[in-house]
Design a protein around this motif. Sequence first.
Motif, PDB file in Angstrom:
ATOM      1  N   THR A  24       0.397  47.199   2.757  1.00  0.00           N
ATOM      2  CA  THR A  24      -0.062  47.034   1.381  1.00  0.00           C
ATOM      3  C   THR A  24      -1.289  46.143   1.285  1.00  0.00           C
ATOM      4  O   THR A  24      -1.828  45.959   0.194  1.00  0.00           O
ATOM      5  CB  THR A  24       1.069  46.462   0.498  1.00  0.00           C
ATOM      6  OG1 THR A  24       1.472  45.189   1.012  1.00  0.00           O
ATOM      7  CG2 THR A  24       2.259  47.399   0.454  1.00  0.00           C
ATOM      8  N   GLY A  25      -1.733  45.595   2.398  1.00  0.00           N
ATOM      9  CA  GLY A  25      -2.943  44.793   2.386  1.00  0.00           C
ATOM     10  C   GLY A  25      -4.180  45.653   2.236  1.00  0.00           C
ATOM     11  O   GLY A  25      -4.137  46.880   2.403  1.00  0.00           O
ATOM     12  N   ALA A  26      -5.302  45.008   1.939  1.00  0.00           N
ATOM     13  CA  ALA A  26      -6.534  45.758   1.698  1.00  0.00           C
ATOM     14  C   ALA A  26      -6.933  46.595   2.904  1.00  0.00           C
ATOM     15  O   ALA A  26      -7.318  47.764   2.761  1.00  0.00           O
ATOM     16  CB  ALA A  26      -7.660  44.800   1.321  1.00  0.00           C
ATOM     17  N   LEU A  27      -6.844  46.023   4.086  1.00  0.00           N
ATOM     18  CA  LEU A  27      -7.235  46.766   5.287  1.00  0.00           C
ATOM     19  C   LEU A  27      -6.087  47.632   5.796  1.00  0.00           C
ATOM     20  O   LEU A  27      -6.292  48.785   6.199  1.00  0.00           O
ATOM     21  CB  LEU A  27      -7.700  45.796   6.375  1.00  0.00           C
ATOM     22  CG  LEU A  27      -8.465  46.393   7.550  1.00  0.00           C
ATOM     23  CD1 LEU A  27      -9.631  47.259   7.072  1.00  0.00           C
ATOM     24  CD2 LEU A  27      -8.975  45.285   8.461  1.00  0.00           C
ATOM     25  N   GLY A  93      -1.594  39.492   8.103  1.00  0.00           N
ATOM     26  CA  GLY A  93      -2.226  38.226   8.478  1.00  0.00           C
ATOM     27  C   GLY A  93      -2.477  37.357   7.269  1.00  0.00           C
ATOM     28  O   GLY A  93      -2.546  37.834   6.138  1.00  0.00           O
ATOM     29  N   VAL A  94      -2.586  36.053   7.539  1.00  0.00           N
ATOM     30  CA  VAL A  94      -2.919  35.074   6.501  1.00  0.00           C
ATOM     31  C   VAL A  94      -4.024  34.174   7.023  1.00  0.00           C
ATOM     32  O   VAL A  94      -4.268  34.099   8.237  1.00  0.00           O
ATOM     33  CB  VAL A  94      -1.689  34.237   6.090  1.00  0.00           C
ATOM     34  CG1 VAL A  94      -0.678  35.084   5.342  1.00  0.00           C
ATOM     35  CG2 VAL A  94      -1.035  33.581   7.311  1.00  0.00           C
ATOM     36  N   GLY A 191     -11.022  40.600   0.505  1.00  0.00           N
ATOM     37  CA  GLY A 191     -10.513  39.682  -0.503  1.00  0.00           C
ATOM     38  C   GLY A 191      -9.589  38.623   0.065  1.00  0.00           C
ATOM     39  O   GLY A 191      -9.156  37.714  -0.654  1.00  0.00           O
ATOM     40  N   LEU A 192      -9.263  38.701   1.361  1.00  0.00           N
ATOM     41  CA  LEU A 192      -8.349  37.727   1.964  1.00  0.00           C
ATOM     42  C   LEU A 192      -8.903  36.312   1.876  1.00  0.00           C
ATOM     43  O   LEU A 192      -8.148  35.359   1.652  1.00  0.00           O
ATOM     44  CB  LEU A 192      -8.083  38.096   3.432  1.00  0.00           C
ATOM     45  CG  LEU A 192      -7.071  37.207   4.169  1.00  0.00           C
ATOM     46  CD1 LEU A 192      -5.691  37.316   3.543  1.00  0.00           C
ATOM     47  CD2 LEU A 192      -7.024  37.575   5.653  1.00  0.00           C
ATOM     48  N   GLY A 194     -10.395  34.982  -0.406  1.00  0.00           N
ATOM     49  CA  GLY A 194     -10.151  34.439  -1.737  1.00  0.00           C
ATOM     50  C   GLY A 194      -8.692  34.141  -2.008  1.00  0.00           C
ATOM     51  O   GLY A 194      -8.348  33.667  -3.099  1.00  0.00           O
ATOM     52  N   ARG A 195      -7.825  34.400  -1.009  1.00  0.00           N
ATOM     53  CA  ARG A 195      -6.391  34.147  -1.159  1.00  0.00           C
ATOM     54  C   ARG A 195      -5.863  33.317   0.010  1.00  0.00           C
ATOM     55  O   ARG A 195      -4.880  33.696   0.653  1.00  0.00           O
ATOM     56  CB  ARG A 195      -5.616  35.471  -1.243  1.00  0.00           C
ATOM     57  CG  ARG A 195      -6.071  36.403  -2.365  1.00  0.00           C
ATOM     58  CD  ARG A 195      -5.160  37.623  -2.469  1.00  0.00           C
ATOM     59  NE  ARG A 195      -5.138  38.383  -1.227  1.00  0.00           N
ATOM     60  CZ  ARG A 195      -6.011  39.312  -0.897  1.00  0.00           C
ATOM     61  NH1 ARG A 195      -7.022  39.607  -1.705  1.00  0.00           N
ATOM     62  NH2 ARG A 195      -5.902  39.970   0.247  1.00  0.00           N
ATOM     63  N   PRO A 196      -6.492  32.180   0.303  1.00  0.00           N
ATOM     64  CA  PRO A 196      -6.041  31.407   1.462  1.00  0.00           C
ATOM     65  C   PRO A 196      -4.746  30.652   1.168  1.00  0.00           C
ATOM     66  O   PRO A 196      -4.409  30.392   0.016  1.00  0.00           O
ATOM     67  CB  PRO A 196      -7.196  30.423   1.683  1.00  0.00           C
ATOM     68  CG  PRO A 196      -7.745  30.189   0.306  1.00  0.00           C
ATOM     69  CD  PRO A 196      -7.628  31.529  -0.395  1.00  0.00           C
ATOM     70  N   LEU A 197      -4.041  30.309   2.222  1.00  0.00           N
ATOM     71  CA  LEU A 197      -2.863  29.454   2.081  1.00  0.00           C
ATOM     72  C   LEU A 197      -3.254  28.059   1.622  1.00  0.00           C
ATOM     73  O   LEU A 197      -2.486  27.371   0.951  1.00  0.00           O
ATOM     74  CB  LEU A 197      -2.124  29.348   3.425  1.00  0.00           C
ATOM     75  CG  LEU A 197      -1.545  30.641   3.996  1.00  0.00           C
ATOM     76  CD1 LEU A 197      -0.927  30.350   5.364  1.00  0.00           C
ATOM     77  CD2 LEU A 197      -0.511  31.240   3.060  1.00  0.00           C
ATOM     78  N   ALA A 198      -4.456  27.638   2.017  1.00  0.00           N
ATOM     79  CA  ALA A 198      -4.956  26.314   1.638  1.00  0.00           C
ATOM     80  C   ALA A 198      -6.468  26.301   1.806  1.00  0.00           C
ATOM     81  O   ALA A 198      -7.033  27.101   2.554  1.00  0.00           O
ATOM     82  CB  ALA A 198      -4.322  25.225   2.513  1.00  0.00           C
ATOM     83  N   GLY A 199      -7.116  25.378   1.097  1.00  0.00           N
ATOM     84  CA  GLY A 199      -8.549  25.199   1.242  1.00  0.00           C
ATOM     85  C   GLY A 199      -9.365  26.242   0.500  1.00  0.00           C
ATOM     86  O   GLY A 199      -8.837  27.109  -0.204  1.00  0.00           O
ATOM     87  N   THR A 200     -10.659  26.134   0.664  1.00  0.00           N
ATOM     88  CA  THR A 200     -11.618  27.043   0.029  1.00  0.00           C
ATOM     89  C   THR A 200     -12.517  27.625   1.099  1.00  0.00           C
ATOM     90  O   THR A 200     -12.985  26.894   1.988  1.00  0.00           O
ATOM     91  CB  THR A 200     -12.471  26.294  -1.008  1.00  0.00           C
ATOM     92  OG1 THR A 200     -11.601  25.709  -1.988  1.00  0.00           O
ATOM     93  CG2 THR A 200     -13.448  27.232  -1.689  1.00  0.00           C
ATOM     94  N   ALA A 201     -12.759  28.898   1.042  1.00  0.00           N
ATOM     95  CA  ALA A 201     -13.594  29.560   2.048  1.00  0.00           C
ATOM     96  C   ALA A 201     -15.001  28.993   2.025  1.00  0.00           C
ATOM     97  O   ALA A 201     -15.556  28.728   0.953  1.00  0.00           O
ATOM     98  CB  ALA A 201     -13.631  31.053   1.782  1.00  0.00           C
TER      99      ALA A 201
END
Length: 234
Positions: A24-27, A93-94, A191-192, A194-201
Amino acid sequence: MAIGRQGAAERDLDGARVAVVGATGALGSLVAAELERRGARLLVVGRHADRLAALGAGIPVVADLGDATAGDAVVAAAREHLGGLDGLVNAAGVVAFGPLVETPDEVVEELFLTNVVGPLFLLRRVLPLLEQSQGFVAQLSAVVAERPMAGMAAYSASKAALSAVDAALRTELRRSRVTVVDVRPPHTETGLAGRPLAGTAPRLPQGLAPEDVARRIVDGLAAGEVELPAEAFG
């Protein structure tokens, strides 16, 4: 376009029985769609039944990669619905960003659970089916496995570990004639980030189109390539 490393005979995907984890992920969803377009019979594996149903493709298997029993669910569904399995694509993956000293322990743990430990649990259970069919495993690592980035130490390490798993298994499974494909695409606009477990890209260059990356991955599977490094994506 640069070409990945050859290692196996060309593979006919028409009729191949393939499980796509992270479908169901984008890739993952695009890889699943491309495989189906080429005639593969699919198990689509993910955590949410409604999102799997929305794919409109394959046989849904609700499972969490971080749960050791996920592989049992995949094996049971493959035997019941497909009579076996010819391939496994791990597209789950995350990601997390930020200096290591600012990364919470639980985030480091989740990175490795999803990106490394869960796939190991999964492979332990699924590999016997793939040995029977002399099938393939393809795992989506990342360019950071080749070129670790500051501000992404734990994520880079988790993806490098996944690539190490692939390299070891390629030798370990040689007599079983199971093809192991390590996929390390460059930054892709999934888009991954933009959806991190923590922090900012961090500021990243324009990424590749996910449709192109998915197509290149499936091309590599059909061609028998065992390694798709970042340069293989052009």
